[in-house]
Structures are given as structure tokens and as C-alpha cells.
Design a protein around this motif. Structure first.
Motif, PDB file in Angstrom:
ATOM      1  N   VAL A 162     -60.131   2.858   7.811  1.00  0.00           N
ATOM      2  CA  VAL A 162     -59.099   3.877   8.045  1.00  0.00           C
ATOM      3  C   VAL A 162     -58.461   3.654   9.408  1.00  0.00           C
ATOM      4  O   VAL A 162     -57.241   3.776   9.575  1.00  0.00           O
ATOM      5  CB  VAL A 162     -59.702   5.304   7.967  1.00  0.00           C
ATOM      6  N   VAL A 163     -59.287   3.306  10.387  1.00  0.00           N
ATOM      7  CA  VAL A 163     -58.763   3.016  11.725  1.00  0.00           C
ATOM      8  C   VAL A 163     -57.731   1.897  11.640  1.00  0.00           C
ATOM      9  O   VAL A 163     -56.627   1.999  12.192  1.00  0.00           O
ATOM     10  CB  VAL A 163     -59.908   2.613  12.690  1.00  0.00           C
ATOM     11  N   ASP A 164     -58.066   0.840  10.910  1.00  0.00           N
ATOM     12  CA  ASP A 164     -57.126  -0.279  10.733  1.00  0.00           C
ATOM     13  C   ASP A 164     -55.810   0.197  10.133  1.00  0.00           C
ATOM     14  O   ASP A 164     -54.727  -0.207  10.554  1.00  0.00           O
ATOM     15  CB  ASP A 164     -57.727  -1.344   9.802  1.00  0.00           C
ATOM     16  N   ARG A 165     -55.938   1.055   9.153  1.00  0.00           N
ATOM     17  CA  ARG A 165     -54.781   1.573   8.423  1.00  0.00           C
ATOM     18  C   ARG A 165     -53.852   2.344   9.365  1.00  0.00           C
ATOM     19  O   ARG A 165     -52.638   2.177   9.356  1.00  0.00           O
ATOM     20  CB  ARG A 165     -55.367   2.487   7.343  1.00  0.00           C
ATOM     21  N   LEU A 166     -54.441   3.211  10.185  1.00  0.00           N
ATOM     22  CA  LEU A 166     -53.652   4.030  11.111  1.00  0.00           C
ATOM     23  C   LEU A 166     -52.997   3.159  12.182  1.00  0.00           C
ATOM     24  O   LEU A 166     -51.813   3.305  12.489  1.00  0.00           O
ATOM     25  CB  LEU A 166     -54.557   5.074  11.779  1.00  0.00           C
ATOM     26  N   LEU A 167     -53.779   2.232  12.708  1.00  0.00           N
ATOM     27  CA  LEU A 167     -53.238   1.380  13.771  1.00  0.00           C
ATOM     28  C   LEU A 167     -52.125   0.482  13.229  1.00  0.00           C
ATOM     29  O   LEU A 167     -51.131   0.226  13.899  1.00  0.00           O
ATOM     30  CB  LEU A 167     -54.345   0.547  14.418  1.00  0.00           C
ATOM     31  N   ARG A 168     -52.308   0.015  11.983  1.00  0.00           N
ATOM     32  CA  ARG A 168     -51.268  -0.824  11.382  1.00  0.00           C
ATOM     33  C   ARG A 168     -49.966  -0.033  11.209  1.00  0.00           C
ATOM     34  O   ARG A 168     -48.870  -0.548  11.438  1.00  0.00           O
ATOM     35  CB  ARG A 168     -51.757  -1.391  10.040  1.00  0.00           C
ATOM     36  N   ALA A 169     -50.094   1.230  10.831  1.00  0.00           N
ATOM     37  CA  ALA A 169     -48.886   2.060  10.679  1.00  0.00           C
ATOM     38  C   ALA A 169     -48.155   2.212  12.019  1.00  0.00           C
ATOM     39  O   ALA A 169     -46.918   2.158  12.071  1.00  0.00           O
ATOM     40  CB  ALA A 169     -49.263   3.433  10.115  1.00  0.00           C
ATOM     41  N   VAL A 170     -48.922   2.356  13.088  1.00  0.00           N
ATOM     42  CA  VAL A 170     -48.298   2.465  14.413  1.00  0.00           C
ATOM     43  C   VAL A 170     -47.624   1.146  14.783  1.00  0.00           C
ATOM     44  O   VAL A 170     -46.493   1.113  15.271  1.00  0.00           O
ATOM     45  CB  VAL A 170     -49.338   2.860  15.486  1.00  0.00           C
ATOM     46  N   ARG A 171     -48.334   0.040  14.520  1.00  0.00           N
ATOM     47  CA  ARG A 171     -47.768  -1.280  14.842  1.00  0.00           C
ATOM     48  C   ARG A 171     -46.444  -1.499  14.105  1.00  0.00           C
ATOM     49  O   ARG A 171     -45.463  -1.978  14.663  1.00  0.00           O
ATOM     50  CB  ARG A 171     -48.787  -2.360  14.469  1.00  0.00           C
ATOM     51  N   GLU A 172     -46.426  -1.125  12.816  1.00  0.00           N
ATOM     52  CA  GLU A 172     -45.210  -1.328  12.025  1.00  0.00           C
ATOM     53  C   GLU A 172     -44.065  -0.455  12.528  1.00  0.00           C
ATOM     54  O   GLU A 172     -42.914  -0.898  12.587  1.00  0.00           O
ATOM     55  CB  GLU A 172     -45.489  -1.075  10.539  1.00  0.00           C
ATOM     56  N   ALA A 173     -44.396   0.773  12.933  1.00  0.00           N
ATOM     57  CA  ALA A 173     -43.351   1.647  13.482  1.00  0.00           C
ATOM     58  C   ALA A 173     -42.814   1.060  14.785  1.00  0.00           C
ATOM     59  O   ALA A 173     -41.609   1.105  15.060  1.00  0.00           O
ATOM     60  CB  ALA A 173     -43.897   3.057  13.701  1.00  0.00           C
ATOM     61  N   ALA A 174     -43.699   0.474  15.595  1.00  0.00           N
ATOM     62  CA  ALA A 174     -43.253  -0.146  16.851  1.00  0.00           C
ATOM     63  C   ALA A 174     -42.372  -1.360  16.547  1.00  0.00           C
ATOM     64  O   ALA A 174     -41.386  -1.611  17.245  1.00  0.00           O
ATOM     65  CB  ALA A 174     -44.448  -0.538  17.712  1.00  0.00           C
ATOM     66  N   ASP A 175     -42.716  -2.080  15.489  1.00  0.00           N
ATOM     67  CA  ASP A 175     -41.884  -3.229  15.126  1.00  0.00           C
ATOM     68  C   ASP A 175     -40.467  -2.786  14.739  1.00  0.00           C
ATOM     69  O   ASP A 175     -39.532  -3.578  14.801  1.00  0.00           O
ATOM     70  CB  ASP A 175     -42.538  -4.027  13.993  1.00  0.00           C
ATOM     71  N   GLN A 176     -40.336  -1.517  14.361  1.00  0.00           N
ATOM     72  CA  GLN A 176     -39.011  -0.944  14.064  1.00  0.00           C
ATOM     73  C   GLN A 176     -38.394  -0.274  15.282  1.00  0.00           C
ATOM     74  O   GLN A 176     -37.368   0.394  15.172  1.00  0.00           O
ATOM     75  CB  GLN A 176     -39.129   0.105  12.942  1.00  0.00           C
ATOM     76  N   GLY A 177     -39.061  -0.350  16.456  1.00  0.00           N
ATOM     77  CA  GLY A 177     -38.437   0.183  17.666  1.00  0.00           C
ATOM     78  C   GLY A 177     -39.153   1.325  18.370  1.00  0.00           C
ATOM     79  O   GLY A 177     -38.772   1.716  19.470  1.00  0.00           O
ATOM     80  N   LEU A 178     -40.178   1.884  17.721  1.00  0.00           N
ATOM     81  CA  LEU A 178     -40.941   2.955  18.371  1.00  0.00           C
ATOM     82  C   LEU A 178     -41.632   2.439  19.634  1.00  0.00           C
ATOM     83  O   LEU A 178     -42.089   1.294  19.682  1.00  0.00           O
ATOM     84  CB  LEU A 178     -42.022   3.456  17.397  1.00  0.00           C
ATOM     85  N   ALA A 179     -41.727   3.297  20.649  1.00  0.00           N
ATOM     86  CA  ALA A 179     -42.600   3.032  21.801  1.00  0.00           C
ATOM     87  C   ALA A 179     -43.866   3.847  21.580  1.00  0.00           C
ATOM     88  O   ALA A 179     -43.785   5.033  21.262  1.00  0.00           O
ATOM     89  CB  ALA A 179     -41.914   3.477  23.090  1.00  0.00           C
ATOM     90  N   ALA A 180     -45.038   3.216  21.707  1.00  0.00           N
ATOM     91  CA  ALA A 180     -46.281   3.941  21.422  1.00  0.00           C
ATOM     92  C   ALA A 180     -47.280   3.745  22.545  1.00  0.00           C
ATOM     93  O   ALA A 180     -47.481   2.634  23.029  1.00  0.00           O
ATOM     94  CB  ALA A 180     -46.884   3.459  20.098  1.00  0.00           C
ATOM     95  N   LEU A 181     -47.889   4.842  22.956  1.00  0.00           N
ATOM     96  CA  LEU A 181     -48.973   4.792  23.945  1.00  0.00           C
ATOM     97  C   LEU A 181     -50.208   5.384  23.293  1.00  0.00           C
ATOM     98  O   LEU A 181     -50.214   6.553  22.898  1.00  0.00           O
ATOM     99  CB  LEU A 181     -48.598   5.582  25.202  1.00  0.00           C
ATOM    100  N   LEU A 182     -51.243   4.557  23.143  1.00  0.00           N
ATOM    101  CA  LEU A 182     -52.425   4.967  22.401  1.00  0.00           C
ATOM    102  C   LEU A 182     -53.644   5.032  23.307  1.00  0.00           C
ATOM    103  O   LEU A 182     -53.999   4.050  23.960  1.00  0.00           O
ATOM    104  CB  LEU A 182     -52.746   3.948  21.287  1.00  0.00           C
ATOM    105  N   VAL A 183     -54.281   6.188  23.335  1.00  0.00           N
ATOM    106  CA  VAL A 183     -55.607   6.311  23.946  1.00  0.00           C
ATOM    107  C   VAL A 183     -56.610   6.038  22.847  1.00  0.00           C
ATOM    108  O   VAL A 183     -56.550   6.664  21.788  1.00  0.00           O
ATOM    109  CB  VAL A 183     -55.812   7.732  24.515  1.00  0.00           C
ATOM    110  N   GLU A 184     -57.474   5.058  23.057  1.00  0.00           N
ATOM    111  CA  GLU A 184     -58.384   4.653  21.977  1.00  0.00           C
ATOM    112  C   GLU A 184     -59.772   4.302  22.502  1.00  0.00           C
ATOM    113  O   GLU A 184     -59.912   3.719  23.564  1.00  0.00           O
ATOM    114  CB  GLU A 184     -57.820   3.410  21.267  1.00  0.00           C
ATOM    115  N   GLN A 185     -60.761   4.647  21.727  1.00  0.00           N
ATOM    116  CA  GLN A 185     -62.126   4.215  22.036  1.00  0.00           C
ATOM    117  C   GLN A 185     -62.435   2.868  21.386  1.00  0.00           C
ATOM    118  O   GLN A 185     -63.303   2.143  21.836  1.00  0.00           O
ATOM    119  CB  GLN A 185     -63.150   5.251  21.526  1.00  0.00           C
ATOM    120  N   HIS A 186     -61.726   2.580  20.286  1.00  0.00           N
ATOM    121  CA  HIS A 186     -61.956   1.318  19.579  1.00  0.00           C
ATOM    122  C   HIS A 186     -61.242   0.193  20.324  1.00  0.00           C
ATOM    123  O   HIS A 186     -60.154  -0.227  19.939  1.00  0.00           O
ATOM    124  CB  HIS A 186     -61.402   1.389  18.153  1.00  0.00           C
ATOM    125  N   VAL A 187     -61.864  -0.268  21.401  1.00  0.00           N
ATOM    126  CA  VAL A 187     -61.195  -1.212  22.295  1.00  0.00           C
ATOM    127  C   VAL A 187     -60.723  -2.453  21.550  1.00  0.00           C
ATOM    128  O   VAL A 187     -59.568  -2.852  21.629  1.00  0.00           O
ATOM    129  CB  VAL A 187     -62.141  -1.613  23.442  1.00  0.00           C
TER     130      VAL A 187
END
Ligand code: ATP
Length: 229
Positions: A162-187
Motif C-alpha cells: 500500500v505504501v508503494d501504491r501511495l508513493l507511486r501516486a504522488v510520484r505520478e502527480a509530480a510528473d504532471q507538475g505537482l510539487a510534493a514535500l513528504l515526511v516519511e518514516q519509510h526512508v
């Protein structure tokens, strides 16, 4: 214009009352970038996100939005394209569809992003798994096409897939121009999708670079999570 950071801080200090929790921060996030903010418990990651979102007023220094010093509070920044995802914020007594509608998101768009949600549209959000709740929260944020996403431990307590799934969605949104700042424990997982990283310790940036540059420091970063602030 990708040359101007969407959000940036200059010598930012922020905290509670007059005591700074984070000091002298110079951070920036550009359109199209996923930036990871790492560091042990109590390092000041949440405080940093709250200062960037306008939820906390800086003690000193400034936050700039598209190059302009920005003093607007959280709700105004939301209108200008800021989305904040923190603890799974779903209305447990509403079903998935109504949760989306409250966020002005057509359910069809959320299902495009997370097909997993389709069979859960009529299910009360309180009955969803943790992963489904977080997909719902993230869909509510991303489907409004924000310019900046601030996410605080998106993947807390969730299964690796699920973590992979969520992070991939963020990555894809960034590839479309989103700026994302993520606080994460899963280094390690977040380094797989991040363009740049800041490591905070005791309220200061102690390391910054690309994941590639920081690979050699991974063990040090991870063990700093075990040490107490
Ligand atoms: P965690 O992963 O534990 O959330 P963090 O890096 O996000 O850690 P913060 O939550 O920003 O760290 O907390 C940093 C410091 O600020 C801690 O010492 C904490 O006790 C203090 N702090 C956090 N929230 C408040 C508050 N509302 N009032 C006063 N002090 C606070």
C-alpha cells in the motif's frame, strides 16, 4: 515557470510560543519535484509542514510562495493550491462517495487514481482498511489538482504494498507538475521516488542532497531514527 520554487523558506524559525522548534531552515520545493523530509521523532518535521502550510506563524524568517513572501493563513493557501494530508482524515460516518463529495472530488476521478476504491464507494469510511482510508485521503487531495502537496507520514502503519501504491501516486502527480514535500518514516521507499531529500535533526537541516548522493549515508540516516532526537 519551473525556475521559481513553488514554496521556499528563508532562515525560517517556527515553533510554539516563542520557543523555536525548527531554526534557520532554507528549504524549497519546485514544481515537478518530490522532496522528502526525514529525521527522527521530535526533529521538527511536522512543525516544518505546519509552518509551510500557514498553520503556524513563523517566529522569524519567511515562507515564500512562488517567490513572494507569503503571510496568508492555511485556508487561503488551500485556495491557492496547497493540499495537506496528515493523519487519515476521513469522515467515518460518511461513505466513500460522500467523503469525496465533501472534498468536491467527483468519485469517478478518485477511482481513476485508485481503482481499489471503486468497490468501496458505498462503504462507510470507518469500515475501510487503513490503506483504503489513506487512498481516500490522498485522492481527495490530489484530485483537486493542487500545486503543492504537504504530506505527513502518509504511510504510517500501512502494509508495504500500500505504501508503494501511495508513493507511486504522488510520484505520478509530480510528473504532471505537482510539487510534493513528504515526511516519511519509510526512508528507503521514499528515496526510491524522491528527487531530493532534507534530513532534519533537532530542528536543523543536517544533510541535504539527491537520493543518489545520500545512498552512502542511509545507514546513518536510519540509525539517527533510533537515536533519541
Ligand atoms: P514526530 O515524528 O514525532 O511527529 P516531528 O519531527 O514531526 O516528530 P514535531 O512534531 O515537529 O517533530 O515536534 C518537534 C518538537 O515540538 C517536539 O519536541 C514536540 O514536543 C514539540 N511540539 C510539537 N507540537 C507542539 C505543540 N502543539 N505545542 C508545543 N510543543 C509542541
Amino acid at each position: 515557470d519551473t525556475d521559481v520554487p513553488l514554496i521556499a523558506t528563508r532562515a525560517l524559525s517556527a515553533g510554539y510560543g516563542t520557543r523555536p522548534v525548527v531554526s534557520d531552515l532554507d528549504l524549497e520545493v519546485r514544481p515537478g519535484e518530490v522532496v522528502a523530509l526525514l529525521g527522527p521523532n521530535g526533529a521538527g518535521k511536522t512543525t516544518t509542514l505546519r509552518a509551510l502550510s500557514g498553520d503556524l506563524t513563523p517566529i522569524s524568517g519567511e515562507v515564500r510562495w512562488l517567490g513572494t513572501p507569503c503571510h496568508t493563513p492555511l485556508h487561503r493557501r488551500a485556495r491557492e493550491g496547497l493540499a495537506y494530508v496528515g493523519e487519515r482524515a476521513v469522515f467515518t460516518r460518511l461513505d466513500t462517495t460522500d467523503n469525496l463529495r465533501v472534498g468536491h472530488v467527483p468519485p469517478e476521478r478518485a477511482v481513476e487514481l485508485f481503482p481499489e476504491l471503486e468497490k468501496r464507494l458505498k462503504t462507510g469510511a470507518g469500515m475501510l482498511s487503513g490503506g483504503e482510508q489513506q487512498m481516500l485521503s490522498l485522492a481527495r487531495a490530489l484530485c483537486r489538482s493542487p500545486r503543492l502537496l504537504l504530506a505527513d507520514e502518509l504511510s504510517l502503519g500501512l502494509a508495504p504494498l500500500v505504501v508503494d501504491r501511495l508513493l507511486r501516486a504522488v510520484r505520478e502527480a509530480a510528473d504532471q507538475g505537482l510539487a510534493a514535500l513528504l515526511v516519511e518514516q519509510h526512508v528507503r521507499k521514499v528515496l526510491d521516488i524522491a528527487d531530493r531529500v532534507y534530513v532534519l535533526r533537532r530542528g536543523r537541516v543536517v544533510m541535504t542532497g539527491t537520493p543518489k548522493e545520500l545512498r552512502g549515508e542511509l545507514d546513518a540516516i536510519e540509525s539517527s531514527y533510533l537515536a533519541k532526537n
